[in-house]
Design a protein around this motif. Structure first.
Motif, PDB file in Angstrom:
ATOM      1  N   GLU A 192       0.812  -1.219   0.000  1.00 11.51           N
ATOM      2  CA  GLU A 192       0.000   0.000   0.000  1.00 11.51           C
ATOM      3  C   GLU A 192       0.845   1.269   0.000  1.00 11.51           C
ATOM      4  O   GLU A 192       0.313   2.374  -0.159  1.00 11.51           O
TER       5      GLU A 192
ATOM      6  N   ARG B 213       2.578   2.586  -5.543  1.00 12.44           N
ATOM      7  CA  ARG B 213       1.494   2.376  -6.513  1.00 12.44           C
ATOM      8  C   ARG B 213       1.738   1.133  -7.363  1.00 12.44           C
ATOM      9  O   ARG B 213       0.884   0.273  -7.501  1.00 12.44           O
TER      10      ARG B 213
ATOM     11  N   ARG C 292       0.983   5.569   9.929  1.00 14.85           N
ATOM     12  CA  ARG C 292       0.024   4.460   9.964  1.00 14.85           C
ATOM     13  C   ARG C 292      -0.687   4.332  11.314  1.00 14.85           C
ATOM     14  O   ARG C 292      -1.508   3.420  11.484  1.00 14.85           O
TER      15      ARG C 292
ATOM     16  N   GLU D 232      -5.927   6.112  10.367  1.00 11.34           N
ATOM     17  CA  GLU D 232      -6.445   5.599   9.100  1.00 11.34           C
ATOM     18  C   GLU D 232      -6.108   6.582   7.981  1.00 11.34           C
ATOM     19  O   GLU D 232      -6.265   7.792   8.142  1.00 11.34           O
ATOM     20  N   GLN D 233      -5.648   6.074   6.849  1.00 11.23           N
ATOM     21  CA  GLN D 233      -5.208   6.920   5.754  1.00 11.23           C
ATOM     22  C   GLN D 233      -5.963   6.605   4.463  1.00 11.23           C
ATOM     23  O   GLN D 233      -6.461   5.498   4.268  1.00 11.23           O
ATOM     24  N   GLU D 234      -6.025   7.602   3.591  1.00  9.27           N
ATOM     25  CA  GLU D 234      -6.612   7.390   2.279  1.00  9.27           C
ATOM     26  C   GLU D 234      -5.730   6.448   1.460  1.00  9.27           C
ATOM     27  O   GLU D 234      -4.517   6.410   1.628  1.00  9.27           O
ATOM     28  N   GLU D 235      -6.356   5.705   0.579  1.00  8.85           N
ATOM     29  CA  GLU D 235      -5.606   4.835  -0.324  1.00  8.85           C
ATOM     30  C   GLU D 235      -4.726   5.673  -1.247  1.00  8.85           C
ATOM     31  O   GLU D 235      -5.065   6.808  -1.590  1.00  8.85           O
ATOM     32  N   HIS D 236      -3.593   5.133  -1.612  1.00  8.29           N
ATOM     33  CA  HIS D 236      -2.648   5.786  -2.526  1.00  8.29           C
ATOM     34  C   HIS D 236      -2.106   7.102  -1.947  1.00  8.29           C
ATOM     35  O   HIS D 236      -2.099   8.139  -2.619  1.00  8.29           O
ATOM     36  N   SER D 237      -1.664   7.037  -0.704  1.00  8.45           N
ATOM     37  CA  SER D 237      -1.029   8.190  -0.058  1.00  8.45           C
ATOM     38  C   SER D 237       0.484   8.039  -0.173  1.00  8.45           C
ATOM     39  O   SER D 237       1.076   7.157   0.463  1.00  8.45           O
TER      40      SER D 237
END
Length: 255
Positions: A154, A157, A190, A193-198
């Motif tokens: 994750e 990319r 981490r 919670e994080q957005e995808e593709h950070s």
């Protein structure tokens, strides 16, 4: 407490792109800079010395280098680790505030050639031992910087296409597994919670930035004692100062 880490890929180039104007608005307690690519005598303009500012230059001109900008004067400053390979490239700068140490770290990249990958492994081995000493010292540590390793799928990319490339090699990722899972250090980003593709870094080749084909290789790494102190995280992308984006983290901690 707000701490920023930013690889500027040349502090003078970043200044021309408005980095210091942006930084002034952030009102950070500590800013950790990597890849200054300058000698301090080339940075006489006051813009390069916000607050209490400190530089650790590489011996080689126009290469590597770290810096720290602090809102208040540190109790002590440590420039280098005692490991010549690391120190000659200006890759470590530590500020002490009471029981807290904030470090600007620039881990070598191994992408240029095989010799540099071997040096990177040597530095990783040395630094793992150093971090085990940090853990047992009783001090709190926040180690910020460009670690030049994307940890998990994750964090990159195109993870399938980079398994054999420096920065995402199995040995490098396993090293971070050991640091986080066994030694007990904490990947601050981490914690929330994080957005995808950070991501924090994008190649200058092709349309990597436009397509967000990035890597997360810039970290705040916390000693186990600081787990649970992260309040807010941000990767700043509204302006582009470098091929890296600043990583900003607010902590429930006072200095």
């Amino acid at each position: 407490m707000k701490i920023i880490t930013a690889n500027t890929n040349g502090i003078r180039a970043a200044a021309k792109k408005g980095f210091f104007d942006w930084l002034e608005k952030q009102d950070a307690d500590v800013t950790c800079i990597q890849e200054t690519k300058a000698q301090v005598h080339q940075l006489e303009d006051p813009i390069f010395h916000p607050g209490f500012s400190y530089y650790n230059d590489a011996v080689k001109k126009g290469y590597s280098g770290t810096a720290l900008y602090c809102k208040r004067e540190p109790d002590d400053l440590i420039s280098g680790t005692g490991y010549e390979t690391f120190d000659s490239e200006g890759r470590y700068l530590e500020a002490k505030f009471g029981n807290l140490s904030v470090i600007s770290l620039y881990m070598p990249s191994g992408s240029a050639k095989d010799e540099r990958q071997l040096i990177k492994y040597e530095c990783m081995d040395f630094f793992m031992n150093l971090m085990e000493e940090m853990k047992s010292s009783g001090r709190d540590y926040i180690i910020c910087g460009d670690w030049n390793i994307a940890h998990k799928n994750e964090d990159i990319r195109n993870w399938k296409g980079n398994k054999k490339n420096s920065g995402f090699l199995p040995e490098e990722r396993a090293w971070l597994d050991t640091l986080f899972d066994d030694v007990g250090f904490v990947d601050a980003f981490r914690e929330l919670e994080q957005e995808e593709h950070s991501y924090t870094w994008w190649s200058n080749r092709g349309q990597a930035y436009a397509n967000n084909t990035g890597w997360r290789i810039d970290y705040h790494v916390l000693s186990p004692s600081l787990k649970g102190t992260v309040k807010k995280t941000e990767i700043y992308k509204d302006e582009k100062f470098s091929d890296h984006a600043p990583l900003i983290i607010d902590y429930d901690y006072d200095i």
